[in-house]
Design an enzyme around this catalytic site. Structure first.
Site, mmCIF file in Angstrom:
data_model
loop_
_atom_site.group_PDB
_atom_site.id
_atom_site.type_symbol
_atom_site.label_atom_id
_atom_site.label_comp_id
_atom_site.label_asym_id
_atom_site.label_seq_id
_atom_site.Cartn_x
_atom_site.Cartn_y
_atom_site.Cartn_z
ATOM 1 N N SER A 1 6.214 6.205 -5.026
ATOM 2 C CA SER A 1 5.679 7.430 -4.445
ATOM 3 C C SER A 1 5.161 8.373 -5.538
ATOM 4 O O SER A 1 4.360 7.954 -6.373
ATOM 5 C CB SER A 1 6.771 8.072 -3.586
ATOM 6 O OG SER A 1 6.267 9.061 -2.752
ATOM 7 N N ASP B 1 0.533 2.643 4.890
ATOM 8 C CA ASP B 1 1.421 3.669 4.354
ATOM 9 C C ASP B 1 0.843 5.039 4.682
ATOM 10 O O ASP B 1 -0.340 5.304 4.451
ATOM 11 C CB ASP B 1 1.528 3.466 2.836
ATOM 12 C CG ASP B 1 2.488 4.422 2.151
ATOM 13 O OD1 ASP B 1 3.028 5.331 2.813
ATOM 14 O OD2 ASP B 1 2.689 4.261 0.934
ATOM 15 N N HIS C 1 6.873 3.070 3.360
ATOM 16 C CA HIS C 1 6.565 3.735 2.096
ATOM 17 C C HIS C 1 7.642 3.352 1.096
ATOM 18 O O HIS C 1 8.799 3.740 1.234
ATOM 19 C CB HIS C 1 6.546 5.249 2.329
ATOM 20 C CG HIS C 1 6.277 6.059 1.107
ATOM 21 N ND1 HIS C 1 5.068 6.026 0.450
ATOM 22 C CD2 HIS C 1 7.051 6.938 0.413
ATOM 23 C CE1 HIS C 1 5.108 6.859 -0.583
ATOM 24 N NE2 HIS C 1 6.306 7.409 -0.630
#
Length: 517
Positions: free
Chosen positions: A203, A423, A452
């Site tokens: 991320s 995502d 994710h």
């Protein structure tokens, strides 16, 4: 990064178009003094602390402290440290080190010192930011400003948060940025006595890794980026893209609920299921469930479903209980599990805003925010205004750099990128953009996947590519934009999915990654 009550939560200048500024030379940092801090799940975990400069341009000036963790290598020959980061900004990486070391194949993990850290301002590092304790206490104003009074109330909250941060941390905020955190990583590398480091970032951690690689390409051994922030949209544009993508994921949840109408009895038509969800939202705006879950809190509760489909059975059950019987218990429980904010959540949001608001320029004209948010809402209503208010303190932030960092890199060894096509938190375009900017990188795609954070979460195909790369640098090479494709992990199936989703490797990983990048 969204908050989850039961989860461990988780300089150089950035000038227009480039990442620049190597810090002044400093004495070699002291080696960390490791002590056992093992848990039942991760018995070999060790912890330490490390002092780093608040301002890397002034290495002999004020020092702050980073909290570190590691699982030491056990192989006869080590490939050095593998730093791991769960994203955020604001996520704690201490427990992630234990998870990664246990989730990798034993022969791969044995070759690395898997090192986690709480970035500056986070968790057990000091100072740990907490700008406005209780900022997310329920019940907040409805996120959709259908009246001028609602807009004023939400604006007041955003301005107040920015002012509180400025008042409490005026001396720290100028150094709460991605470049400073990346320089901290290099101080960690030096303290470990390693000429190079490897890195696995999820991320926001992908952006942190890309910035580190830009600053210190010669110090990269292996670079793995999973669920990739679009570095060309940092940060205002990326958030708008995220809002559209989360609406798609919310509709995917509605379609999943419709598919299992025999279980949830909310209808077989996804559009009608979605209409019932918005009817629930409207009712909760007038009468919050249990005095805690209003319209904004309902959005908070369902946003995690966009990150990880393992939460879908819980969310669907809570939705059905309210829709059929006005039973608010499961909804309040889901809010507490997935969206309720504790002290670590307050800290995480404080760091999130400090870093994102300070990283680069944001619009300061609220009229633009309003215009853009309503435009998104017209097409993608689910998260449009919720996310706008989440980031709104940046419109009033006291510090901020100009320009957008350029992470384009032609000096890296091979690197490996992972991206799911659906995502929501870091949409697919980010993986493609990073692949283009990082010369020599390979992109592995989970086709049709919407979660994710996709490696080490149960997809054996993805994990084979990861293990091969960490073992000897092997990467797939394709002829087009994508170098390799893996089928997506299966969707959950109720009702047994509830029990599985609390104990699966994917669930454990996603509890550590948290929410909001």
């Amino acid at each position: 990064m969204r908050r989850r009550a039961a989860v461990l939560c988780a300089a150089a200048a950035v000038l227009a178009g480039s990442v620049t500024g190597v810090p002044a030379r400093a004495a070699a940092p002291a080696r960390p003094a490791w002590k056992n801090c093992g848990t039942g799940d991760y018995p070999t975990l060790q912890c330490a602390s490390l002092r780093v400069p608040l301002d890397h341009a002034d290495p002999d000036g004020r020092q702050i402290t980073l909290a570190l963790s590691r699982v030491p290598h056990t192989a006869r020959t080590s490939q050095g440290p593998l730093l791991v980061n769960p994203g955020g900004p604001g996520g704690s990486g201490l427990t992630l080190a234990g998870f990664v070391a246990s989730a990798l194949p034993k022969d791969v993990a044995a070759q690395y010192d898997v090192v986690g850290f709480d970035p500056r301002g986070v968790g057990h590092s000091t100072p740990a930011l907490d700008c406005a304790p209780g900022h997310f206490d329920p019940v907040r104003p409805d996120s959709v400003p259908a009246t001028p009074a609602l807009e004023r109330a939400n604006l007041a909250r955003a301005r107040s948060f920015a002012a509180d941060c400025s008042r409490r941390y005026a001396d720290v905020l100028p150094y709460m940025d991605t470049v400073s955190a990346a320089q901290d990583m290099d101080t960690i590398r030096a303290a470990l006595g390693a000429p190079r480091l490897s890195y696995l970032g999820y991320s926001y951690g992908t952006y942190l890794g890309a910035v580190y690689a830009k600053l210190h390409p010669e110090r990269i051994h292996r670079l793995v980026l999973d669920s990739i922030v679009d570095p060309t949209g940092v940060w205002y544009d990326d958030n708008i893209g995220q809002e559209h993508a989360f609406d798609d994921r919310h509709r995917a949840l509605m379609a999943w609920i419709a598919k299992y109408d025999a279980t949830y009895r909310l209808g077989k038509d996804p559009a009608k299921v979605e209409a019932r969800w918005y009817a629930m939202r409207a009712a909760l705006a007038k009468q919050p469930a249990g005095g805690r879950v209003g319209a904004a809190e309902l959005e908070d509760t369902f946003i995690p479903g966009g990150y990880y489909d393992g939460y879908w059975p819980y969310l669907a059950e809570a939705f059905a209980a309210y829709a059929h019987d006005k039973d608010t218990g499961p909804l309040v429980e889901a809010y507490g599990d997935f969206a309720g904010v504790d002290g670590s959540g307050d800290n995480g949001y404080s760091v999130y805003t400090a870093v994102q608001c300070g990283d680069t320029a944001w619009p300061h004209d609220w009229a633009r925010w309003r215009r853009d948010a309503w435009a998104v809402y017209a097409k993608s209503p689910f998260m449009a205004w919720n996310n706008a208010w989440y980031n709104a303190p940046c419109a009033f932030w006291p510090t901020g750099r100009t320009g957008r960092p350029d992470v384009a890199n032609t000096r890296l060894p091979s690197s490996l990128l992972f991206q799911a096509t659906d995502d929501a938190a870091t949409p697919y375009a980010g993986g493609v953009a990073a692949h283009r900017l990082l010369a020599g990188s390979s992109l592995v795609v989970e086709q049709g996947g919407g979660n994710h954070g996709v490696t080490l979460s149960g997809n054996a195909c993805l994990d084979r590519y990861l293990s091969a790369y960490l073992t000897d640098g092997t990467v797939p090479r394709g002829s087009g934009t994508v170098d390799a494709v893996c089928a997506k992990s299966p969707d959950p199936k109720p009702p047994a999915a509830k029990a599985a989703s609390t104990s699966s490797r994917g669930s454990i990983l996603h509890s550590l990654l948290g929410f909001r990048r």
